[in-house]
Design a protein around this motif. Sequence first.
Motif, PDB file in Angstrom:
ATOM      1  N   ALA A  41     -66.459 -31.000 105.488  1.00 32.64           N
ATOM      2  CA  ALA A  41     -65.430 -31.101 106.517  1.00 32.64           C
ATOM      3  C   ALA A  41     -65.400 -32.509 107.102  1.00 32.64           C
ATOM      4  N   ILE A  42     -64.219 -32.924 107.571  1.00 35.58           N
ATOM      5  CA  ILE A  42     -64.058 -34.252 108.153  1.00 35.58           C
ATOM      6  C   ILE A  42     -64.986 -34.447 109.345  1.00 35.58           C
ATOM      7  N   ASP A  43     -65.262 -33.367 110.098  1.00 43.85           N
ATOM      8  CA  ASP A  43     -66.102 -33.536 111.282  1.00 43.85           C
ATOM      9  C   ASP A  43     -67.555 -33.843 110.931  1.00 43.85           C
ATOM     10  N   ALA A  44     -67.923 -33.748 109.637  1.00 43.89           N
ATOM     11  CA  ALA A  44     -69.240 -34.224 109.207  1.00 43.89           C
ATOM     12  C   ALA A  44     -69.201 -35.704 108.861  1.00 43.89           C
ATOM     13  N   LEU A  45     -68.006 -36.228 108.589  1.00 40.36           N
ATOM     14  CA  LEU A  45     -67.839 -37.649 108.280  1.00 40.36           C
ATOM     15  C   LEU A  45     -67.652 -38.462 109.555  1.00 40.36           C
ATOM     16  N   PHE A  46     -66.897 -37.922 110.496  1.00 39.51           N
ATOM     17  CA  PHE A  46     -66.668 -38.571 111.789  1.00 39.51           C
ATOM     18  C   PHE A  46     -67.201 -37.650 112.883  1.00 39.51           C
ATOM     19  N   LEU A  47     -68.167 -38.151 113.646  1.00 36.24           N
ATOM     20  CA  LEU A  47     -68.892 -37.303 114.584  1.00 36.24           C
ATOM     21  C   LEU A  47     -68.350 -37.392 116.002  1.00 36.24           C
ATOM     22  N   GLN A  48     -67.328 -38.224 116.216  1.00 33.30           N
ATOM     23  CA  GLN A  48     -66.799 -38.390 117.565  1.00 33.30           C
ATOM     24  C   GLN A  48     -65.361 -37.884 117.637  1.00 33.30           C
ATOM     25  N   ALA A  49     -64.923 -37.608 118.844  1.00 32.88           N
ATOM     26  CA  ALA A  49     -63.578 -37.080 119.057  1.00 32.88           C
ATOM     27  C   ALA A  49     -62.519 -38.168 119.057  1.00 32.88           C
ATOM     28  N   HIS A  50     -62.915 -39.412 118.783  1.00 36.29           N
ATOM     29  CA  HIS A  50     -61.995 -40.539 118.669  1.00 36.29           C
ATOM     30  C   HIS A  50     -62.424 -41.366 117.466  1.00 36.29           C
ATOM     31  N   PRO A  51     -61.554 -42.237 116.954  1.00 36.09           N
ATOM     32  CA  PRO A  51     -61.914 -43.035 115.779  1.00 36.09           C
ATOM     33  C   PRO A  51     -63.244 -43.758 115.948  1.00 36.09           C
ATOM     34  N   SER A  52     -64.069 -43.703 114.898  1.00 38.46           N
ATOM     35  CA  SER A  52     -65.389 -44.318 114.904  1.00 38.46           C
ATOM     36  C   SER A  52     -65.793 -44.611 113.475  1.00 38.46           C
ATOM     37  N   MET A  53     -66.893 -45.317 113.281  1.00 40.75           N
ATOM     38  CA  MET A  53     -67.413 -45.577 111.948  1.00 40.75           C
ATOM     39  C   MET A  53     -67.833 -44.259 111.297  1.00 40.75           C
ATOM     40  N   PRO A  54     -67.646 -44.126 109.964  1.00 37.20           N
ATOM     41  CA  PRO A  54     -68.138 -42.933 109.271  1.00 37.20           C
ATOM     42  C   PRO A  54     -69.646 -42.781 109.484  1.00 37.20           C
ATOM     43  N   SER A  55     -70.099 -41.529 109.601  1.00 38.34           N
ATOM     44  CA  SER A  55     -71.495 -41.272 109.931  1.00 38.34           C
ATOM     45  C   SER A  55     -72.490 -41.918 108.971  1.00 38.34           C
ATOM     46  N   PRO A  56     -72.234 -42.014 107.639  1.00 40.35           N
ATOM     47  CA  PRO A  56     -73.233 -42.649 106.772  1.00 40.35           C
ATOM     48  C   PRO A  56     -73.413 -44.140 107.013  1.00 40.35           C
ATOM     49  N   ILE A  57     -72.454 -44.799 107.693  1.00 38.46           N
ATOM     50  CA  ILE A  57     -72.559 -46.249 107.937  1.00 38.46           C
ATOM     51  C   ILE A  57     -72.340 -46.542 109.422  1.00 38.46           C
ATOM     52  N   ASP A  58     -72.817 -45.650 110.290  1.00 41.28           N
ATOM     53  CA  ASP A  58     -72.492 -45.779 111.711  1.00 41.28           C
ATOM     54  C   ASP A  58     -73.210 -46.945 112.387  1.00 41.28           C
ATOM     55  N   LYS A  59     -74.109 -47.637 111.683  1.00 41.41           N
ATOM     56  CA  LYS A  59     -74.760 -48.815 112.267  1.00 41.41           C
ATOM     57  C   LYS A  59     -73.951 -50.092 112.039  1.00 41.41           C
ATOM     58  N   LEU A  60     -72.905 -50.020 111.224  1.00 44.87           N
ATOM     59  CA  LEU A  60     -72.057 -51.193 111.021  1.00 44.87           C
ATOM     60  C   LEU A  60     -71.213 -51.457 112.256  1.00 44.87           C
ATOM     61  N   SER A  61     -70.852 -52.714 112.445  1.00 51.15           N
ATOM     62  CA  SER A  61     -69.931 -53.078 113.522  1.00 51.15           C
ATOM     63  C   SER A  61     -68.999 -54.164 113.004  1.00 51.15           C
ATOM     64  N   PHE A  62     -67.788 -54.178 113.510  1.00 47.84           N
ATOM     65  CA  PHE A  62     -66.821 -55.181 113.090  1.00 47.84           C
ATOM     66  C   PHE A  62     -67.248 -56.565 113.587  1.00 47.84           C
ATOM     67  N   GLY A  63     -66.991 -57.577 112.748  1.00 49.25           N
ATOM     68  CA  GLY A  63     -67.472 -58.915 113.049  1.00 49.25           C
ATOM     69  C   GLY A  63     -68.811 -59.222 112.417  1.00 49.25           C
ATOM     70  N   MET A  64     -69.433 -58.213 111.791  1.00 43.64           N
ATOM     71  CA  MET A  64     -70.730 -58.393 111.156  1.00 43.64           C
ATOM     72  C   MET A  64     -70.564 -59.212 109.871  1.00 43.64           C
ATOM     73  N   SER A  65     -71.528 -60.077 109.571  1.00 44.68           N
ATOM     74  CA  SER A  65     -71.480 -60.874 108.354  1.00 44.68           C
ATOM     75  C   SER A  65     -71.945 -60.040 107.160  1.00 44.68           C
ATOM     76  N   GLU A  66     -71.687 -60.560 105.952  1.00 43.88           N
ATOM     77  CA  GLU A  66     -72.117 -59.858 104.744  1.00 43.88           C
ATOM     78  C   GLU A  66     -73.633 -59.760 104.680  1.00 43.88           C
ATOM     79  N   ASN A  67     -74.334 -60.797 105.102  1.00 42.20           N
ATOM     80  CA  ASN A  67     -75.790 -60.753 105.080  1.00 42.20           C
ATOM     81  C   ASN A  67     -76.334 -59.702 106.031  1.00 42.20           C
ATOM     82  N   GLU A  68     -75.746 -59.611 107.224  1.00 39.48           N
ATOM     83  CA  GLU A  68     -76.180 -58.576 108.170  1.00 39.48           C
ATOM     84  C   GLU A  68     -75.921 -57.190 107.609  1.00 39.48           C
ATOM     85  N   LEU A  69     -74.784 -57.030 106.951  1.00 43.50           N
ATOM     86  CA  LEU A  69     -74.436 -55.740 106.359  1.00 43.50           C
ATOM     87  C   LEU A  69     -75.441 -55.359 105.270  1.00 43.50           C
ATOM     88  N   ARG A  70     -75.786 -56.304 104.423  1.00 39.55           N
ATOM     89  CA  ARG A  70     -76.704 -56.006 103.316  1.00 39.55           C
ATOM     90  C   ARG A  70     -78.101 -55.659 103.819  1.00 39.55           C
TER      91      ARG A  70
END
Length: 462
Positions: A185-214
């Motif tokens: 179900a979608i509610d397992a992919l998105f855990l909040q009632a508003h748009p958010s990062m998908p749960s498997p990558i919820d530590k990512l943030s916009f503005g992050m560099s490729e090195n930080e992501l890796r």
Amino acid sequence: MDKPAPNPSETAQKQFEISQLANKNPKSATTSKTLLLLSCALVLVNAACQRSTEHELPMREERSALELIVAPHPQLPPLLQQLEFGMRRDQLLAQNPDLTENILLQQGYRDVALVFDFDESILVGIDLLFRMPNVLSVLEQRWGPAQRAAEHAEHVWFSPDRTLQVTLEQRADNTSLLHFRPFRAIDALFLQAHPSMPSPIDKLSFGMSENELRRLYPALDASGFSSMPEFPELRLMLLFDTSQLARVGVCFGTQNPEDALRGLWGEPALGDFAGIPQLYWFNEETGIRAVLEKGQNHTLFLSPYLSLEDLLGSESQGFAFEHTKLLGASAEQLRQAYHKTVVATHLDGSVTLHLPPTAFASRWTNLWTEADAFGAQQSYRLVLEYRNYPPFRELTLSFLVKKFGRPEPIEDALRGERWLLSSSPRVELRDDLLAGAWELTIEEQATRNEERRATESATGEP
């Protein structure tokens, strides 16, 4: 002298190598992928039949392929229930060395072929190709009517626990392709009632560099599509601008998540981009928006955005985004002050910036400067898109009137209809109907620019 029987592990490896041909493209390439799967399946059936004669493989009494579907509800055939979606190819081979390409033939099933669907060595699907008519009627007798009809006249069922989706694709040549795919179900992919990062990558943030992501997620591919083991039927796209994470795309393929997202995030704003329907949701607290593009395939794009208040501000002087003054600054000063948003510096001393998009802009908010002969910025243009969501045109105009007061019309036959919003600095407004955007022009040296425009009007030359 009898020929030796094939080694099960070798034939199993060959099965997976053949199946991999169907997995070169991302999941969005549904039509090409299906054709490849069908071709692979037919090759497997014919090859298996030939080898069974050559090597005299032990065969059971011939059985109907539809006996594979014996349960009263959708589930994998008993022969395959030990498999798990998301397992790696080498893991599958190690745990199931006898699972060869002709296992169904050995069990007596003659009119069906088995194809494993791998993506980047991850098992994402299992397909059965039936070479017989009336498969739909048999499935409806055993599983009941399809719960919904998807695109392309496919018929879909779900397991009682909603973890398995089974799709039947009927072909014009009286064959039928039965797809088994994991479903969550979608509610397992998105855990909040508003748009958010998908749960498997919820530590990512916009503005992050490729090195930080890796460092956080070594398995993610920063240059293309990535898999999520928790959701093997989906794909991730990571999109960068100025080497910073700018957008995240979740590719659903032909699965339409609209109803589930409405149930999770509420009613969206309905827009359109070049004929492709777009649905918008916003998280005002975190500044994240979600845009569902509904084409032949469905992709959800997550990105930061700026409200008009956050971009322009409510005070009549200055703009909220302008933490360092643009007018009068050099290109180097702007590059240092706006290093995350400056995408280009030019030989004439001007710069191009990509600010976060406004609520309904396509990708970002464009800003272009114009430098004088000494390299100081003497003006800049800011574009506020409304083409994807026409009501945003009036919303933007109302906000500008509230900020600056009632605009004054500017008569200029050469430059078209414009309005004066402010005199110091000079702020002009133009409605670019062709682009579907308001354009703001901000100038420091109003007197000199007015003289230049007067010359243009007199000579007819820019």
